[in-house]
Design an enzyme around this catalytic site. Structure first.
Site, PDB file in Angstrom:
ATOM      1  N   HIS B  54      46.739  47.659  80.699  1.00 51.28           N
ATOM      2  CA  HIS B  54      46.240  46.138  81.510  1.00 51.28           C
ATOM      3  C   HIS B  54      47.759  46.013  82.082  1.00 51.28           C
ATOM      4  O   HIS B  54      47.429  44.596  83.061  1.00 51.28           O
ATOM      5  CB  HIS B  54      45.587  45.324  81.032  1.00 51.28           C
ATOM      6  CG  HIS B  54      44.208  44.903  80.531  1.00 51.28           C
ATOM      7  ND1 HIS B  54      43.422  45.970  80.822  1.00 51.28           N
ATOM      8  CD2 HIS B  54      44.025  44.557  78.771  1.00 51.28           C
ATOM      9  CE1 HIS B  54      42.178  45.816  80.133  1.00 51.28           C
ATOM     10  NE2 HIS B  54      42.857  45.711  78.747  1.00 51.28           N
ATOM     11  N   HIS B 214      38.116  47.364  80.452  1.00 54.00           N
ATOM     12  CA  HIS B 214      37.533  48.261  79.951  1.00 54.00           C
ATOM     13  C   HIS B 214      37.045  49.731  80.553  1.00 54.00           C
ATOM     14  O   HIS B 214      36.524  49.922  79.518  1.00 54.00           O
ATOM     15  CB  HIS B 214      37.801  46.934  78.926  1.00 54.00           C
ATOM     16  CG  HIS B 214      37.984  46.788  78.401  1.00 54.00           C
ATOM     17  ND1 HIS B 214      37.864  45.406  78.825  1.00 54.00           N
ATOM     18  CD2 HIS B 214      39.541  46.436  78.123  1.00 54.00           C
ATOM     19  CE1 HIS B 214      38.869  44.692  78.386  1.00 54.00           C
ATOM     20  NE2 HIS B 214      39.513  45.100  77.472  1.00 54.00           N
TER      21      HIS B 214
END
Lengths: 326, 326
Positions: B54, B214
């Site tokens: 991320h 995700h």
């Protein structure tokens, strides 16, 4: 091809509207991006520009300590002389204007024409041609201008902010270009909104060495190898052209579609290479700065620093794409 | 699948080596990223963390005015309690430590366990759960934590820097979460290095509305429509949950593979929507901040500001991923 756009025809102006909405420090008029506060009397004005699709270059580097105006063309297309003339007149604070031009045939011609047609403003142009990959290319006589453009804009911008005269600002811009080299590697092609399909085909198992920032061909295609070897290839090309020594400014730049995590993986390898040559990473940048739309891949740009260039690199900068104060 | 990595197993540690080489302001030990200067006596310590992939979240937000430490797990995998315990002990300056936890089952469990097992340090946890897309999801009981994590880390970090006590820092963190909402849209899947193929299949003509960071499924798949409509869908979802009013902090965040130009196109539409509701874009961010590897797409995060939150947002910050001084 999926793009987050309204239409291919409106993408540049829509994106500029977004920049204007996001950054009150900018003023956008007739497809030129200016500092909102206008020219400062006695300060040399800095104007750059080029095809869109390389964001944050150039419009994202308009602001204190860098550019006074940027002229974005359509995607991968040079700005027209009228844009450059408007920008040059508007940013002149009486001390003249520096044009920072990436070495592509269209950019060079249009900036030259604009410089000739801009009356009553002293203009000096500096060409950026840092890419060691190829001597001539699809859009270029001589080497292409790529990552070093950011270094030139930052360092010349800092000197202009100090009130230096045009000749000195132009001289430091040229010096940064001469001390800088770049090399890029593509893992994938890029897709322009108008074309709607990849600019070139690259097999799933290969990478393109020495890619240009518009997807121009490079030196060779080779099978994908680990990041350590890819970084080594880029660094050998740079070091072979300009031997690494002393304190370096090192940028590992993403081409637009590469995750930041992977850029840090590449940076670790670049830093190890530099250390192996007895030089030192003194300043660094890791991220997407000079991009090719959604291309996956990276480029390395190295500048041999000295004390003056380091001081100017460290000087405060306040732009959408680069900002710090020390 | 082409990745700029050495091996799938080493990608997290290789990237952390790159961060260490690029940022002398950071110190990295046992897969925890710290401020190099260590804890400041009397300042509340801020620790966050979560799966890697991320970036720049979270490690890129370690530094003055934000986090004291970040605990990166493997890709899309929670950090282990030992990392969090190490971080918590190391950043305590005697005023206690705030854990900022994105609401994913693994993160919540491991941060809870670490908080219990860290002796002699007062720990308070704040959960971030800003994503309005789905109530529960693949990895979550309750809403997912996404873009607002950056807002919480920045604003709580600024208050901690001022010397506020732990209860006050925790309270402002919770307040930011309560005042923030997010919604994300994917144009493509992401590909983890270990899997080597896209996490999910998304047809060439469709987008996923309400995607998680995700690649968790969202609300629906619909045909690709122009950016104006995509932004409208995201904003309707947010506005329907927390009506827009007054001064807003607005982030248009890239998922990792989307060109900056396209994010600005989306931002223009988000800003027009906000204006249409009679609210105001007071502060903004446009770029890749809370990403999903190479996913193409974007998310919008909105926070309803007040004077205090605006002041704390504007406070100086010096991290690799976010930096400004005013």
């Amino acid at each position: 091809m999926k793009k987050l756009i309204n239409t291919a025809d409106s993408v540049v102006s829509d994106a500029l509207n977004g920049m204007a909405a996001a950054h009150p420090s900018l003023r956008i008029r007739d497809q030129v991006v200016y500092r909102a506060e206008g020219p400062r009397p006695g300060k040399v004005g800095l104007v750059s520009g080029g095809g869109s699709g390389h964001e944050p270059l150039h419009a994202g580097f308009v602001g204190y300590g860098m550019l006074d105006a940027a002229c974005p063309g359509e995607i991968f297309t040079s700005p027209v002389p009228d844009q450059i003339i408007d920008a040059t007149k508007a940013v002149d604070g009486g001390a003249g204007v520096l044009h920072i031009v990436k070495n592509y045939t269209g950019d060079v011609l249009n900036f030259e024409m604009a410089a000739e047609l801009t009356e009553d403003v002293e203009v000096v142009s500096v060409l950026v041609d840092d890419d060691v990959a190829v001597q001539d290319s699809l859009y270029t006589a001589g080497r292409r201008g790529t990552g070093a453009t950011l270094f030139v804009e930052k360092i010349a911008g800092a000197l202009a902010e100090e009130g230096a005269p045009l000749a000195a600002v132009a001289a430091v811009a040229s010096e940064v270009d001469e001390r800088s080299r770049s090399f890029g590697i593509a893992l994938t092609s890029c897709t322009t909104p108008h074309a709607g399909k990849p600019t070139f085909d690259l097999p799933e198992t290969e990478v393109e060495l020495g890619i240009g920032i518009h997807g121009e061909p490079g030196r060779a295609r080779v099978p994908l190898v680990p990041a350590r070897e890819l970084a080594g290839i880029a660094m050998e090309a740079i070091h072979g052209d300009l031997p690494l020594r002393g304190d370096l400014l090192v940028m590992v730049n993403g081409m637009g579609g590469t995750p930041l995590m992977e850029l840090y993986v590449a940076f670790a390898e670049v830093a190890a290479y530099v250390e192996g040559k007895g030089a030192r990473v003194s300043r660094s940048l890791v991220g997407n700065y000079v991009t090719s739309l959604d291309m996956q891949g990276f480029s390395v740009t190295i500048c041999l620093l000295d004390d003056t260039l380091t001081r100017l690199w460290d000087a405060p900068v306040e732009t959408p794409g680069l900002r710090w104060g020390r």
